[in-house]
Scaffold this active site. Sequence first.
Site, PDB file in Angstrom:
ATOM      1  N   HIS A  45      -0.740  -2.562  -7.164  1.00 44.44           N
ATOM      2  CA  HIS A  45      -1.543  -2.258  -5.977  1.00 44.44           C
ATOM      3  C   HIS A  45      -3.021  -2.481  -6.298  1.00 44.44           C
ATOM      4  O   HIS A  45      -3.650  -1.676  -6.986  1.00 44.44           O
ATOM      5  CB  HIS A  45      -1.267  -0.809  -5.542  1.00 44.44           C
ATOM      6  CG  HIS A  45      -1.956  -0.415  -4.284  1.00 44.44           C
ATOM      7  ND1 HIS A  45      -2.316   0.876  -3.993  1.00 44.44           N
ATOM      8  CD2 HIS A  45      -2.339  -1.159  -3.220  1.00 44.44           C
ATOM      9  CE1 HIS A  45      -2.902   0.907  -2.815  1.00 44.44           C
ATOM     10  NE2 HIS A  45      -2.924  -0.313  -2.330  1.00 44.44           N
ATOM     11  N   GLU A  76      -3.391   0.058  -9.342  1.00 40.99           N
ATOM     12  CA  GLU A  76      -2.442   1.166  -9.422  1.00 40.99           C
ATOM     13  C   GLU A  76      -1.069   0.520  -9.644  1.00 40.99           C
ATOM     14  O   GLU A  76      -0.619  -0.258  -8.803  1.00 40.99           O
ATOM     15  CB  GLU A  76      -2.507   1.899  -8.084  1.00 40.99           C
ATOM     16  CG  GLU A  76      -1.785   3.183  -7.966  1.00 40.99           C
ATOM     17  CD  GLU A  76      -2.067   3.846  -6.600  1.00 40.99           C
ATOM     18  OE1 GLU A  76      -2.326   5.049  -6.580  1.00 40.99           O
ATOM     19  OE2 GLU A  76      -2.009   3.170  -5.548  1.00 40.99           O
ATOM     20  N   ASN A  93      -3.700   6.294  -1.947  1.00 43.48           N
ATOM     21  CA  ASN A  93      -3.526   6.404  -0.494  1.00 43.48           C
ATOM     22  C   ASN A  93      -2.969   7.760  -0.072  1.00 43.48           C
ATOM     23  O   ASN A  93      -3.220   8.215   1.044  1.00 43.48           O
ATOM     24  CB  ASN A  93      -2.640   5.274   0.027  1.00 43.48           C
ATOM     25  CG  ASN A  93      -3.429   3.973   0.110  1.00 43.48           C
ATOM     26  OD1 ASN A  93      -4.652   4.000   0.220  1.00 43.48           O
ATOM     27  ND2 ASN A  93      -2.739   2.858   0.038  1.00 43.48           N
ATOM     28  N   SER A 124       0.834  -1.206   0.000  1.00 46.97           N
ATOM     29  CA  SER A 124       0.000   0.000   0.000  1.00 46.97           C
ATOM     30  C   SER A 124       0.862   1.246   0.000  1.00 46.97           C
ATOM     31  O   SER A 124       0.359   2.331  -0.278  1.00 46.97           O
ATOM     32  CB  SER A 124      -0.861   0.037   1.262  1.00 46.97           C
ATOM     33  OG  SER A 124      -1.562  -1.155   1.438  1.00 46.97           O
TER      34      SER A 124
HETATM   35  P1  NAI Z   1      -3.645 -10.027   5.755  1.00 45.08           P
HETATM   36  O1  NAI Z   1      -3.147  -9.872   7.130  1.00 45.08           O
HETATM   37  O2  NAI Z   1      -5.105 -10.291   5.521  1.00 45.08           O
HETATM   38  O3  NAI Z   1      -2.820 -11.200   5.018  1.00 45.08           O
HETATM   39  C1  NAI Z   1      -1.432 -11.293   5.042  1.00 45.08           C
HETATM   40  C2  NAI Z   1      -1.060 -12.770   4.947  1.00 45.08           C
HETATM   41  O4  NAI Z   1       0.343 -12.854   4.715  1.00 45.08           O
HETATM   42  C3  NAI Z   1      -1.361 -13.566   6.217  1.00 45.08           C
HETATM   43  O5  NAI Z   1      -2.137 -14.707   5.884  1.00 45.08           O
HETATM   44  C4  NAI Z   1       0.024 -13.964   6.750  1.00 45.08           C
HETATM   45  O6  NAI Z   1       0.029 -15.253   7.348  1.00 45.08           O
HETATM   46  C5  NAI Z   1       0.858 -13.939   5.482  1.00 45.08           C
HETATM   47  N1  NAI Z   1       2.273 -13.680   5.697  1.00 45.08           N
HETATM   48  C6  NAI Z   1       2.833 -12.717   6.479  1.00 45.08           C
HETATM   49  N2  NAI Z   1       4.177 -12.752   6.359  1.00 45.08           N
HETATM   50  C7  NAI Z   1       4.471 -13.749   5.484  1.00 45.08           C
HETATM   51  C8  NAI Z   1       5.675 -14.261   4.928  1.00 45.08           C
HETATM   52  N3  NAI Z   1       6.870 -13.740   5.258  1.00 45.08           N
HETATM   53  N4  NAI Z   1       5.601 -15.274   4.045  1.00 45.08           N
HETATM   54  C9  NAI Z   1       4.415 -15.806   3.690  1.00 45.08           C
HETATM   55  N5  NAI Z   1       3.230 -15.368   4.192  1.00 45.08           N
HETATM   56  C10 NAI Z   1       3.257 -14.348   5.065  1.00 45.08           C
HETATM   57  O7  NAI Z   1      -3.162  -8.707   4.961  1.00 45.08           O
HETATM   58  P2  NAI Z   1      -3.850  -8.007   3.702  1.00 45.08           P
HETATM   59  O8  NAI Z   1      -4.857  -7.031   4.163  1.00 45.08           O
HETATM   60  O9  NAI Z   1      -4.205  -9.033   2.699  1.00 45.08           O
HETATM   61  O10 NAI Z   1      -2.602  -7.118   3.169  1.00 45.08           O
HETATM   62  C11 NAI Z   1      -1.520  -7.725   2.506  1.00 45.08           C
HETATM   63  C12 NAI Z   1      -0.736  -6.664   1.754  1.00 45.08           C
HETATM   64  O11 NAI Z   1      -1.609  -5.983   0.830  1.00 45.08           O
HETATM   65  C13 NAI Z   1      -0.100  -5.579   2.612  1.00 45.08           C
HETATM   66  O12 NAI Z   1       1.112  -5.197   2.030  1.00 45.08           O
HETATM   67  C14 NAI Z   1      -1.131  -4.444   2.530  1.00 45.08           C
HETATM   68  O13 NAI Z   1      -0.555  -3.180   2.766  1.00 45.08           O
HETATM   69  C15 NAI Z   1      -1.565  -4.586   1.080  1.00 45.08           C
HETATM   70  N6  NAI Z   1      -2.878  -4.042   0.780  1.00 45.08           N
HETATM   71  C16 NAI Z   1      -3.926  -4.186   1.661  1.00 45.08           C
HETATM   72  C17 NAI Z   1      -5.165  -3.654   1.349  1.00 45.08           C
HETATM   73  C18 NAI Z   1      -6.325  -3.818   2.285  1.00 45.08           C
HETATM   74  O14 NAI Z   1      -7.358  -3.140   2.076  1.00 45.08           O
HETATM   75  N7  NAI Z   1      -6.240  -4.692   3.288  1.00 45.08           N
HETATM   76  C19 NAI Z   1      -5.411  -2.925   0.085  1.00 45.08           C
HETATM   77  C20 NAI Z   1      -4.257  -2.911  -0.806  1.00 45.08           C
HETATM   78  C21 NAI Z   1      -3.044  -3.409  -0.441  1.00 45.08           C
END
Ligand code: NAI
Length: 287
Positions: free
Chosen positions: A144, A156, A194, A123
């Site tokens: 993104h 994006e 963002n 993000s």
């Molecule tokens: P989330 O917490 O729902 O999922 C992240 C997943 O990654 C978890 O299942 C975790 O176990 C896994 N994980 C963490 N470290 C790891 C590693 N080293 N190796 C393998 N798996 C690993 O997070 P979410 O919301 O899906 O966000 C993920 C990314 O997307 C972040 O970078 C966030 O900034 C970005 N993002 C999030 C948005 C949102 O609205 N939640 C929108 C756009 C981008």
Amino acid sequence: MATASEIAAVGVIGAGQMGSGITQLAAAAGCAVLLLDADPTALSRAVASISASLRRLAAKGQLSQAACEDSIKRIRCVSTVQDLRDADLVIEAIVENEDVKKKLFVELDKITKPSAILASNTSSISITRLGSATKRPSQVIGMHFFNPPPIMKLIEIIRGADTSDEVFAAVKSFSERLGKTVICSQDYPGFIVNRILLPMINEAFWALYTGVATKEDIDTGMKLGTNHPMGPLQLADFIGLDVCLSVLRVLHNGLGDNKYSPCPLLVQYSEVRNTWLLTPEIIAVYS
Ligand code: NAI
């Protein structure tokens, strides 16, 4: 390097909110998807939710039954980064932490084929810095997606300082193959959306914190007064308060202006209470 139409195998790392939506999109577009997560329960949850989501689309007639079942079959859960060695494109959607993401990019650089493109769904973290952790910065790019990826129409694309024109063109056409509209941002903190959205969400927290209005009136005001589909506090819940806080800190550090300093109430909800603001709609979605 693979062109968009040659991207056949996609690795997705992180099977959370974003990674599972990205997996669904890539599988429905005909790619073989290798889905990796450090937490095995996240993988089984993701496969269940993707299957349910694709079957809902089939039930509504937006996807044939055969295409739905074929898409599900194209998803394979894997347990190590080495399993991604044949991917043409890897999209990471792991935790929003620069050091953790850099470590992953170093590993990916070592194990993926030299032609593979490495994309981050970050993000807010600098794509140039993620790219510089690898020996292939010209093949590192930001993709993104927005939440939830199957519904939101936008991707994006962020060009790092070293991202090549060929890689940009391939990822742009691949994003269009997923049915998305693409915008292109240079690599500045918060990129486009963002950079503009998070100060608004932060301001909504300040308004609540300083007693300007109730959370319901702040959200109703912004919904009906500016024709947004949901208010900023509810949107913050959907994005995740931890993600909002981390993006604001990136804006604050990267742009050096106190106007991006996170509101203490957001910090408290995210770090101390570790909960949502608990708007009724969010309770309904998550209960
Ligand atoms: P989330 O917490 O729902 O999922 C992240 C997943 O990654 C978890 O299942 C975790 O176990 C896994 N994980 C963490 N470290 C790891 C590693 N080293 N190796 C393998 N798996 C690993 O997070 P979410 O919301 O899906 O966000 C993920 C990314 O997307 C972040 O970078 C966030 O900034 C970005 N993002 C999030 C948005 C949102 O609205 N939640 C929108 C756009 C981008």
